[in-house]
Design a protein around this motif. Structure first.
Motif, short mmCIF file in Angstrom:
data_model
loop_
_atom_site.label_atom_id
_atom_site.label_comp_id
_atom_site.label_asym_id
_atom_site.label_seq_id
_atom_site.Cartn_x
_atom_site.Cartn_y
_atom_site.Cartn_z
N HIS A 69 -4.16 2.82 -10.45
CA HIS A 69 -2.86 3.49 -10.39
C HIS A 69 -1.76 2.44 -10.61
CE1 HIS A 69 -5.14 6.83 -8.68
NE2 HIS A 69 -5.64 5.99 -7.80
N PRO A 70 -1.57 2.00 -11.83
CA PRO A 70 -0.64 0.89 -12.11
C PRO A 70 0.80 1.23 -11.71
CG PRO A 70 -2.04 1.35 -14.01
CD PRO A 70 -2.22 2.49 -13.06
N SER A 119 0.83 -1.21 0.00
CA SER A 119 0.00 0.00 0.00
C SER A 119 0.86 1.26 0.00
CB SER A 119 -0.95 0.00 1.20
OG SER A 119 -0.23 0.04 2.43
N GLY A 120 2.11 1.14 0.46
CA GLY A 120 3.01 2.29 0.44
C GLY A 120 3.30 2.79 -0.96
N TYR A 121 3.18 1.91 -1.96
CA TYR A 121 3.41 2.34 -3.35
C TYR A 121 2.28 3.23 -3.86
CZ TYR A 121 7.31 -0.94 -3.88
OH TYR A 121 8.52 -1.59 -3.75
N LEU A 122 1.18 3.29 -3.10
CA LEU A 122 0.03 4.06 -3.54
C LEU A 122 -0.08 5.42 -2.85
CD1 LEU A 122 -2.53 1.12 -3.41
CD2 LEU A 122 -1.88 2.34 -5.50
N HIS A 131 -7.61 -3.44 -6.70
CA HIS A 131 -8.45 -2.45 -7.36
C HIS A 131 -7.71 -1.11 -7.46
CE1 HIS A 131 -11.84 0.14 -8.33
NE2 HIS A 131 -11.59 0.86 -7.24
N LEU A 132 -7.07 -0.71 -6.39
CA LEU A 132 -6.34 0.56 -6.40
C LEU A 132 -5.15 0.52 -7.36
CD1 LEU A 132 -6.49 1.41 -2.59
CD2 LEU A 132 -7.77 2.50 -4.45
N PHE A 133 -4.52 -0.64 -7.47
CA PHE A 133 -3.39 -0.74 -8.41
C PHE A 133 -3.87 -0.79 -9.86
CE2 PHE A 133 -0.56 -2.10 -4.83
CZ PHE A 133 0.41 -1.12 -5.05
N TYR A 174 6.45 -2.37 -11.21
CA TYR A 174 7.13 -3.29 -10.29
C TYR A 174 6.12 -4.15 -9.53
CZ TYR A 174 10.08 -5.03 -6.51
OH TYR A 174 10.74 -5.85 -5.62
N ILE A 175 5.06 -3.52 -9.05
CA ILE A 175 4.04 -4.26 -8.31
C ILE A 175 3.28 -5.21 -9.23
CG2 ILE A 175 1.94 -4.04 -6.93
CD1 ILE A 175 4.56 -3.22 -5.54
N ALA A 176 3.10 -4.80 -10.48
CA ALA A 176 2.35 -5.63 -11.43
C ALA A 176 2.99 -7.00 -11.62
CB ALA A 176 2.22 -4.92 -12.76
#
Length: 323
Positions: A299-300, A256-259, A294-296, A303-305
């Motif tokens: 907001h893609p 969640s820190g990436y968001l 959903h949030l990713f 790295y997380i993908a």
């Protein structure tokens, strides 16, 4: 022009005790059909059915066998005719099948079986009394000795949602490794594989993520074909440790820190609240994960993908609905 038909992707292969698929191969001509395996898992795997007792020539029905002697080195003998010793035949068949099934990514064994049980199989003394400690089935012991990194589990233990999810995480990781190895190991391939498993490792065994990273970082001029198997062996050992609510929650917070630069206070608050509710056991893991994914999508992040953790197994298995 004729229509081009795209072939369906090959399913990963799983070996399984044949009785668990409903085959009537047990000593009493019965079976131990597993609905989990027959229904839920069959959609995602090609099952290779094996009954070592039938394969070595024991009939259906037949005199049952049992383990006798020392738990760490028992013999498999007839329950009526103790002189009927099939230990060597089962062990040889286990070694033979290890050579045949070199492309599987996991094995589901029948529990308590003197041929296939993985642990706590009853071992009897000469006077007929059971030993305090159980043993491992003769066939299973021989097969697993050839593949120490292969994900293996007893069907009965798969009724536990945490153990079931852990086993299938390892199975799909093993299948993933098979594809990487088939494409050719290189420093880049190993580094990218490790990067994709960062958060899955942090959920299962946080210290090992750094240990494995250091292993790859210190490769130097070493051959990737030498380092790769050692790396993967340690990875599979790390993934064998079950993730906890605490480690899952820690991973969710990291993700969640990436968001934080992309979502507003309300979304942040909802995310933190759901993670805390998961940590307390109020909601299952799928609840905060669903919001996070959903949030990713909105907001893609490249790295997380690529992170395996977000979807380590097919979504319709619903494995994270119960943990």
């Amino acid at each position: 022009m004729p229509e081009t038909v795209t072939p369906a992707p090959l399913k990963p292969r799983l070996a399984i005790s044949a009785c668990l698929m409903g085959d009537e191969v047990r000593y009493n001509a019965g079976h131990k059909q597993s609905l989990l395996c027959r229904n839920a898992l069959a959609e995602h795997f090609d099952f290779i059915r094996v009954c070592p007792e039938v394969a070595i020539g024991l009939g259906i029905p037949r005199e049952p066998i049992r383990l006798v002697g020392e738990p760490n080195q028992p013999r498999a003998v007839g329950t009526v005719h103790a002189e009927r010793d099939v230990t060597d035949a089962l062990a040889q068949y286990g070694a033979h099948m290890a050579g045949q099934l070199d492309d599987i990514c996991g094995y589901i064994f029948m529990q308590k079986s003197p041929s296939c049980g993985l642990e706590r199989v009853k071992v009897y003394r000469d006077n007929g009394a059971p030993q305090a400690d159980g043993g491992r089935g003769i066939y299973a012991q021989a097969f697993c000795a050839a593949y120490p990194d292969l994900p293996v589990e007893e069907e009965g233990r798969l009724n536990d949602p945490v153990l079931r999810e852990n086993f299938l995480v390892r199975v799909f990781a093993y299948a993933d490794w098979q594809r990487v190895r088939a494409a050719g190991l290189s420093r880049r391939a190993l580094t990218e594989f490790h990067a994709r498993y960062k958060y899955q490792l942090m959920a299962n065994n946080p210290p090992q993520y750094k240990v494995l990273g250091k292993m790859l970082g210190s490769m130097g001029e070493a051959d990737a074909n030498d380092v790769g198997p050692r790396y993967f062996s340690q990875l599979m050992a790390a993934l064998k440790r079950c993730a906890t609510r605490g480690t899952h929650s820690n991973v969710l917070l990291h993700l969640s820190g990436y968001l934080k630069q992309h979502i507003g206070p309300a979304d942040k608050q909802e995310m933190l609240q759901l993670i805390d509710q998961y940590r307390q056991g109020i909601v299952p893991l799928v609840v905060p994960l669903t919001l996070l994914k959903h949030l990713f999508r909105l907001h893609p992040d490249p790295y997380i993908a690529q992170q395996v953790y977000l979807q380590p197994h097919p979504e319709n298995l619903s494995l994270r609905n119960a943990i």
